[in-house]
Each structure stands twice: as structure tokens, then as C-alpha cells.
Scaffold this motif. Structure first.
Motif, PDB file in Angstrom:
ATOM      1  N   TRP A  16     -13.283   1.351  10.416  1.00 15.54           N
ATOM      2  CA  TRP A  16     -12.501   2.471   9.907  1.00 15.54           C
ATOM      3  C   TRP A  16     -11.105   2.495  10.515  1.00 15.54           C
ATOM      4  O   TRP A  16     -10.105   2.655   9.816  1.00 15.54           O
ATOM      5  N   ALA A  19      -8.962  -0.225   9.189  1.00 21.74           N
ATOM      6  CA  ALA A  19      -8.561  -0.006   7.794  1.00 21.74           C
ATOM      7  C   ALA A  19      -7.528   1.103   7.648  1.00 21.74           C
ATOM      8  O   ALA A  19      -6.889   1.218   6.590  1.00 21.74           O
ATOM      9  N   MET A  20      -7.340   1.901   8.679  1.00 22.88           N
ATOM     10  CA  MET A  20      -6.450   3.059   8.568  1.00 22.88           C
ATOM     11  C   MET A  20      -5.003   2.699   8.215  1.00 22.88           C
ATOM     12  O   MET A  20      -4.399   3.366   7.371  1.00 22.88           O
ATOM     13  N   ALA A  22      -3.764   0.186   6.413  1.00 21.48           N
ATOM     14  CA  ALA A  22      -3.666  -0.175   4.999  1.00 21.48           C
ATOM     15  C   ALA A  22      -3.876   1.038   4.108  1.00 21.48           C
ATOM     16  O   ALA A  22      -3.185   1.213   3.098  1.00 21.48           O
ATOM     17  N   LEU A  23      -4.821   1.904   4.477  1.00 18.81           N
ATOM     18  CA  LEU A  23      -5.059   3.122   3.707  1.00 18.81           C
ATOM     19  C   LEU A  23      -3.838   4.024   3.749  1.00 18.81           C
ATOM     20  O   LEU A  23      -3.441   4.609   2.732  1.00 18.81           O
ATOM     21  N   LEU A  26      -1.121   2.668   1.398  1.00 19.53           N
ATOM     22  CA  LEU A  26      -1.469   2.915   0.004  1.00 19.53           C
ATOM     23  C   LEU A  26      -1.189   4.367  -0.373  1.00 19.53           C
ATOM     24  O   LEU A  26      -0.608   4.648  -1.432  1.00 19.53           O
ATOM     25  N   ILE A  27      -1.583   5.287   0.486  1.00 15.65           N
ATOM     26  CA  ILE A  27      -1.327   6.700   0.226  1.00 15.65           C
ATOM     27  C   ILE A  27       0.171   6.982   0.254  1.00 15.65           C
ATOM     28  O   ILE A  27       0.712   7.688  -0.601  1.00 15.65           O
ATOM     29  N   LEU A 243      -2.851  10.721   8.900  1.00 14.20           N
ATOM     30  CA  LEU A 243      -3.098   9.323   9.253  1.00 14.20           C
ATOM     31  C   LEU A 243      -1.962   8.752  10.085  1.00 14.20           C
ATOM     32  O   LEU A 243      -2.185   8.048  11.071  1.00 14.20           O
TER      33      LEU A 243
END
Length: 304
Positions: A16, A19-20, A22-23, A26-27, A243
Motif C-alpha cells: 500500500w 503504491a501511494m 502512483a495513486l 493519478l489523482i 496523500l
């Protein structure tokens, strides 16, 4: 959004956490799309004032249910307020006003994506070592931006035209988020992401409200404006901003910076898909040059 730690804890090795970044990117890319999506129905400062107010309500409920601690000390509250004004009111206000003035989502993302380049220039001016590769990256980034902008002056379609006004607004947004990032790394201490964001949004709302009252255009609520508002509050403010704060606080700021140069091409693709913003050879070539330049600046900084 605090000073980055030099070491990572065991929990930071989880899938997790990896991946934060990249997430987040994207957001973050959708922020420019939402501005383009919502601006036909609302003036920028009025929309942002609603966004900040609704976000404050969501964070307030979250804080009450979780019973988290508020930042300690008047100085910390002041530093949070300054970063809120710069990174919310200044950055978002500049981007949304530029889009309202006719700039495309892809170009606005490209301009703001030069933040790592400006940061390298600032560090050089303050005595930090900047590698030759980073200066080459600076030159490439600026050349790519000039190539894209030169083909959009008066040549783009509706919602995709570069003018002196919207370029000035986008550059103001770039300067605001750059100064805000440098300020937060210098002055902010670790604290809960929810209470920190609440203080920042409150300061941004206080600055944005008077500007919203000066706008003559009314906000029109419909399915598109409501959807843009919902994603702005839930996805971008509660999700994206939180994030970003968590990543920098956990010491993953370098990972975020290394991925930030993916935002302009991602935004350009989404803008072409959703709004038909043209992707010409000049756009592709200029964006590629800028992405390469920013990557060289960021990676040069990480290698030291």
C-alpha cells in the motif's frame, strides 16, 4: 505536508505504501480535468470557496469521529495557514482562473509540472549544489514548454488557447506551489494530516471568499458541476492532499517528485479523450522535452 524523514519504518515497506505515490499522481492529474470540467458552470473563486467549505465540513466530521489531536503551538498554526494560502488558495486559484481564461488542462499541467525545475533553481541560488545534468534538464524543460506554448497562442480551440492572461495565472500558480512546498519543508513539524489540512483549508477559504464576492458570474448547479464538486472535495482534497501530506511526512517525497513529471502527459491524454484538446506533433515533442528535463532535474537531485 511536512519535513521528510530520512529513514523509512517497517510499515513503509507494505504494498500500500509503495503504491501511494502512483495513486497520488493519478489523482493529482484529474485536478486539471476537473477544472476544465467545472469551469463552464462556475466562476473559479466561487467554485473553490464551495470546495474549501465542503472539505472543511468533511474533515471536521472525520476529526470529531476519530478524536485526533490538533497541532500544538501558535507558530505551527501560523505555518499551516501560510502553506494553506500558498498551496490551496494560490496554486488552485491560479490554475482554475487560467482554465477559466481559456487555457487547456494539458498546458496548465505542463506549466505547473515545472515545479521541480524552479526548486532546483532556488536551491542553487541559496548555495546548494546543482549538477550540470540538472541545468541541462532545466534548459530542456523550458525549451519544451516554449515549443508547446508557441503553437497555442491564438491557435487553440475553445478551452485550449494560450494568452498573456492565462499564462500569467498559470505561472502564478506554479510560483505559489513552489514557494509553498519549500516553506512547508522548512517550517512544518509532523502532525495529523486531518487537522493540518483543516487549518490549511480554513486559511485558504478566508483568502478566497473576498475574491469570490467580487465575481459577477453566478454558479450554476447541475449534474456536471455537482460531479466536479464531489470529486474535488472527496477525491482531490480529502484524497489527493492527504496523500501528499502523508507521503512527505513518511519520507517518500522523493518518490512523489520522481513521478510528478508523469502528470502532464497523463493530463494531456485525458483532456484529449474527454474534451478533444488537440495533441499535435508540437504538443507531443514539447511535452516530451519538458518531461525529460524535469526527470533529469529530479533524478539529479536524488543522486546527490
Amino acid at each position: 505536508m511536512t519535513v521528510a524523514a530520512d529513514t523509512m519504518t517497517a510499515v513503509d515497506e507494505s504494498p500500500w505504501i509503495r503504491a501511494m505515490p502512483a495513486l497520488f499522481v493519478l489523482i493529482w492529474s484529474t485536478g486539471f480535468i476537473v477544472a476544465r470540467y467545472g469551469m463552464p458552470h462556475a466562476p473559479p473563486m466561487t467554485f473553490l470557496a464551495w470546495r474549501y467549505a465542503l472539505s472543511l465540513g468533511c474533515f471536521g466530521l472525520w476529526i470529531a469521529l476519530a478524536r485526533v489531536a490538533w497541532p500544538r503551538g501558535r507558530a505551527q498554526w501560523g505555518h499551516l495557514a501560510v502553506t494553506g494560502i500558498l498551496m490551496h488558495a494560490g496554486y488552485l486559484g491560479g490554475v482554475w482562473a487560467a482554465v477559466k481564461a481559456g487555457m487547456g488542462a494539458g498546458l496548465s499541467a505542463l506549466i505547473v509540472g515545472l515545479q521541480p525545475v524552479l526548486t532546483a533553481v532556488w536551491l542553487s541560488a541559496t548555495g546548494a549544489r546543482v549538477l550540470a545534468r540538472q541545468w541541462l534538464g532545466l534548459a530542456l524543460g523550458l525549451a519544451g514548454l516554449v515549443l508547446v506554448v508557441s503553437h497555442k497562442f491564438g491557435a487553440g480551440g475553445p478551452g485550449d488557447t494560450a494568452t498573456a492572461l492565462n499564462l500569467a495565472l498559470a505561472v502564478a500558480a506554479l510560483l505559489s506551489i513552489t514557494v509553498g512546498t519549500l516553506y512547508q519543508k522548512r517550517f512544518l513539524q509532523p502532525c495529523d494530516v486531518r487537522t493540518a489540512n483543516t487549518v490549511q483549508l480554513g486559511a485558504a477559504l478566508l483568502v478566497t471568499l473576498p475574491l469570490a464576492w467580487l465575481e459577477n458570474e453566478a454558479m450554476h448547479w447541475n449534474a456536471e458541476s455537482a460531479a466536479a464538486m464531489a470529486w474535488s472535495v472527496l477525491g482531490l482534497t480529502l484524497g489527493g492532499s492527504s496523500l501528499l501530506y502523508l507521503l512527505i511526512q513518511r519520507g517518500a517525497a522523493a518518490s512523489v517528485s520522481s513521478l510528478m513529471y508523469l502528470v502532464p502527459p497523463c493530463t494531456a491524454f485525458m483532456a484529449w479523450l474527454l474534451f478533444g484538446e488537440p495533441i499535435t506533433l508540437a504538443t507531443v515533442g514539447g511535452t516530451a522535452l519538458t518531461v525529460l528535463g524535469v526527470a533529469m532535474v529530479v533524478r539529479g537531485g536524488r543522486s546527490r
